[in-house]
Design an enzyme around this catalytic site. Structure first.
Site, PDB file in Angstrom:
ATOM      1  N   HIS A   1     -16.411  18.444 -15.661  1.00 37.46           N
ATOM      2  CA  HIS A   1     -17.398  19.483 -15.355  1.00 37.46           C
ATOM      3  C   HIS A   1     -16.873  20.881 -15.687  1.00 37.46           C
ATOM      4  CE1 HIS A   1     -19.968  16.922 -12.380  1.00 37.46           C
ATOM      5  NE2 HIS A   1     -19.839  16.359 -13.574  1.00 37.46           N
TER       6      HIS A   1
ATOM      7  N   GLU B   1     -16.844  23.629 -13.973  1.00 35.17           N
ATOM      8  CA  GLU B   1     -16.042  24.269 -12.926  1.00 35.17           C
ATOM      9  C   GLU B   1     -14.598  23.787 -12.978  1.00 35.17           C
ATOM     10  OE1 GLU B   1     -20.204  23.406 -11.190  1.00 35.17           O
ATOM     11  OE2 GLU B   1     -18.802  22.471 -12.588  1.00 35.17           O
TER      12      GLU B   1
ATOM     13  N   CYS C   1     -21.323  20.330  -8.076  1.00 30.72           N
ATOM     14  CA  CYS C   1     -21.419  19.039  -7.399  1.00 30.72           C
ATOM     15  C   CYS C   1     -20.395  18.988  -6.260  1.00 30.72           C
ATOM     16  CB  CYS C   1     -21.168  17.904  -8.395  1.00 30.72           C
ATOM     17  SG  CYS C   1     -19.436  17.736  -8.907  1.00 30.72           S
TER      18      CYS C   1
ATOM     19  N   CYS D   1     -16.696  19.060  -7.618  1.00 32.66           N
ATOM     20  CA  CYS D   1     -16.263  20.386  -8.061  1.00 32.66           C
ATOM     21  C   CYS D   1     -16.136  21.338  -6.873  1.00 32.66           C
ATOM     22  CB  CYS D   1     -17.217  20.945  -9.106  1.00 32.66           C
ATOM     23  SG  CYS D   1     -17.044  20.095 -10.697  1.00 32.66           S
TER      24      CYS D   1
END
Length: 154
Positions: free
Chosen positions: A76, A78, A101, A104
C-alpha cells in the site's frame, strides 16, 4: 502579491495524487505524502508491487482465489511512504488519497505520525475501517478529510 495560490493541504494532497498516478493498479490508485513539522516532504509512496516483482507477472484482479488476486502482493501507498522516509516520522502528517486500511493504520501509528489527512473514504462502511478508527482513537491520532476539487494552475 498573488492571492490565488494553493494551500499547504492542497499542495501535499496534490503530491499524493501525483504519486498515485505511478500505480499500475487498474482499479484503485493510491498515493501518500508524509510531511514533517517543518512542512518538508520526508516520504512519498503509491500502491504497487514490491521491488523486483515484475508488474506483468502478477495479477491485478479483485476477485477469485486469493492467490490469483492483487491482494497478497500489493504494498500500500502508506507503507511505501513510510519505508521511503528520509528521517524519523515522529510528529509528522501523512496525506493520503484514500483513508488507510487497518494494516496501514498500524504502521502509521507505530511510525510516530500524528495526523492523517485524507481525500476519499470509500471503505467507511467496512468492519476493517471500524478497526482502524478504534486504533486511531486509542492512539490519539487526528484525522481529517479534505476535498480539493479541481486545482487551477496559472
Amino acid at each position: 502579491m498573488r492571492k490565488d495560490y494553493i494551500s499547504w493541504d492542497q499542495y501535499f494532497i496534490g503530491v499524493a495524487k501525483l504519486s498515485a498516478l505511478r500505480s499500475k493498479d487498474p482499479d484503485t490508485q493510491v498515493g501518500a505524502c508524509i510531511v514533517n513539522q517543518d512542512k518538508r516532504i520526508v516520504g512519498i509512496g503509491y500502491n504497487g508491487l514490491p521491488q523486483g516483482c515484475n508488474d506483468e507477472d502478477f495479477p491485478w484482479t479483485k476477485t477469485g482465489d486469493l492467490y490469483d488476486t492483487k491482494y497478497p502482493y500489493v504494498v500500500h501507498a502508506e507503507a511505501n511512504a513510510i519505508l521511503n522516509a528520509t528521517q524519523s516520522l515522529k510528529g509528522a502528517i501523512i496525506y493520503v488519497t484514500l483513508f488507510p486500511c487497518h494494516e496501514c493504520t498500524k504502521l502509521i501509528i507505530q511510525s510516530g505520525i500524528v495526523e492523517i489527512v485524507y481525500e476519499s473514504n470509500k471503505h467507511k462502511d467496512t468492519d476493517t475501517h471500524q478497526a482502524a478508527l478504534r486504533m486511531l482513537k486509542a492512539a490519539g491520532l487526528k484525522t481529517r478529510q479534505i476535498t480539493t476539487g479541481t486545482l487551477q494552475y496559472a
